[in-house]
Enzyme design. Structure first.
Site, mmCIF file in Angstrom:
data_model
loop_
_atom_site.group_PDB
_atom_site.id
_atom_site.type_symbol
_atom_site.label_atom_id
_atom_site.label_comp_id
_atom_site.label_asym_id
_atom_site.label_seq_id
_atom_site.Cartn_x
_atom_site.Cartn_y
_atom_site.Cartn_z
ATOM 1 N N LYS A 50 -7.921 2.823 4.958
ATOM 2 C CA LYS A 50 -7.726 2.930 6.257
ATOM 3 C C LYS A 50 -8.903 3.257 7.168
ATOM 4 C CE LYS A 50 -2.793 3.634 5.987
ATOM 5 N NZ LYS A 50 -1.818 4.675 5.460
ATOM 6 N N GLN A 94 -0.137 10.966 6.729
ATOM 7 C CA GLN A 94 0.092 10.096 5.506
ATOM 8 C C GLN A 94 1.154 10.497 4.592
ATOM 9 O OE1 GLN A 94 -1.248 7.129 4.789
ATOM 10 N NE2 GLN A 94 -0.274 7.058 2.681
ATOM 11 N N ASP A 117 2.495 4.643 13.523
ATOM 12 C CA ASP A 117 3.142 4.339 12.307
ATOM 13 C C ASP A 117 4.655 3.857 12.570
ATOM 14 O OD1 ASP A 117 2.520 4.504 9.572
ATOM 15 O OD2 ASP A 117 2.691 6.321 9.372
HETATM 16 N N1 GUN Z 1 2.787 6.275 2.693
HETATM 17 C C1 GUN Z 1 3.064 4.887 1.910
HETATM 18 N N2 GUN Z 1 3.275 4.165 2.997
HETATM 19 C C2 GUN Z 1 2.996 4.856 4.260
HETATM 20 C C3 GUN Z 1 2.909 4.289 5.563
HETATM 21 O O1 GUN Z 1 3.212 3.143 5.899
HETATM 22 N N3 GUN Z 1 2.580 5.005 6.564
HETATM 23 C C4 GUN Z 1 2.513 6.437 6.204
HETATM 24 N N4 GUN Z 1 2.263 7.306 7.190
HETATM 25 N N5 GUN Z 1 2.651 7.117 4.768
HETATM 26 C C5 GUN Z 1 2.921 6.001 3.939
#
Ligand code: GUN
Length: 276
Positions: A50, A94, A117
């Site tokens: 990211k 996350q 998100d």
């Molecule tokens: N962990 C696995 N996929 C995701 C996601 O799309 N967003 C977040 N925040 N955590 C994750």
């Protein structure tokens, strides 16, 4: 005839390039705060991906890395700070979080206007009533792949395998909002193959390597593989790619299918948050 392989990486790169062009012209750049608690190896990899993508698009990477033993109160305190910081346009926590932290409590503390998100109840509620605002990134990326390939959704029978809050449920909702007839299958579905063979559009999001084999797929179907399974140091999807590609009309590979689209949609949501 073998399926058309959908190049998610190329489509994602094009979206990121488009965002970069828009962001280059801005005096103040959008800011994204990704919050990582602890050192889960997979999460660390995702967070780094990211960060790299933010840099490509010209988005300010305001990553926050907290130690594993950070208390729930401390994480809530950080979320409040980020909510009140006008330099922060988007916040992503996350997942998974360490066991001593209530994930729902943390997500609900995020200002819905910064919920890039799309996991906050407000975002989910809006998705549910077909007033899509911030849509979760992987489901949004799947729909964008279908749109980019000119694949019609309306009137199609879509079968989603997996009912997670992150992918299965929201993608089912997005498909329904676009007038598909949607079946959601899960671990208790009696005869999975009987359901998946009805699919014009088949989305596999369960995390079981090569679960979907050619005999479970209708000739010419669109097959979207969301699985990322590490097997003998290789990444394998939920779809038996070599087998299914001979029967499907379209198929996404793993890697370079849905994965890069998730990141591109996160950047797009951050740019949307900035514009709001
Ligand atoms: N962990 C696995 N996929 C995701 C996601 O799309 N967003 C977040 N925040 N955590 C994750």
């Amino acid at each position: 005839m073998a399926a058309k392989i959908i190049d998610g990486k190329a489509i994602a790169d094009k979206i990121i390039e488009g965002l970069k062009e828009k962001i280059d012209g801005l005096d103040k750049k959008p800011g994204l705060a990704v919050v990582l608690v602890g050192d889960n190896p997979a999460s660390s990899v995702y967070v780094n991906i990211k960060s790299i993508a933010c840099e490509k698009a010209g988005i300010r990477d305001m990553k926050q890395h907290l130690p594993e033993n950070t208390s729930e109160e401390e994480v809530l305190g950080l979320i409040e700070e980020l909510n009140n910081d006008s330099d922060v346009d988007g916040i992503l926590v996350q997942l998974p979080l360490p066991k001593h932290i209530d994930e729902h409590k943390i997500i609900e503390a995020i200002n819905p206007l910064k919920d890039v998100d799309g996991f906050h109840f407000t975002s989910i509620g809006n998705l549910f009533i077909n007033r899509e605002k911030f849509v979760p990134c992987t489901p949004k990326g799947i729909i964008r792949l279908l749109e980019e390939e000119g694949i019609e959704i309306e009137g199609k029978h879509a079968v989603v395998v997996g009912r997670s809050n992150i992918v299965g449920k929201p993608v089912a909702m997005l498909l329904m909002n676009r007038n598909a007839t949607v079946t959601v299958c899960h671990s208790k579905t009696k005869d999975l193959g009987e359901e998946t063979r009805k699919a014009d559009i088949l989305i596999a999001a369960v995390g079981k390597p090569k679960l979907i084999t050619a005999d479970m797929v209708k000739q010419g179907a669109v097959v979207v593989d969301v699985g990322i399974n590490k097997v003998d140091d290789r990444l394998i999807g939920d779809v038996d790619f070599d087998d299914v590609k001979e029967k499907a009309g379209y198929i996404t590979p793993v890697p370079k299918g849905v994965g890069p689209m998730t990141v591109a949609m996160l950047l797009e949501n951050t740019f949307e948050a900035y514009n709001k």
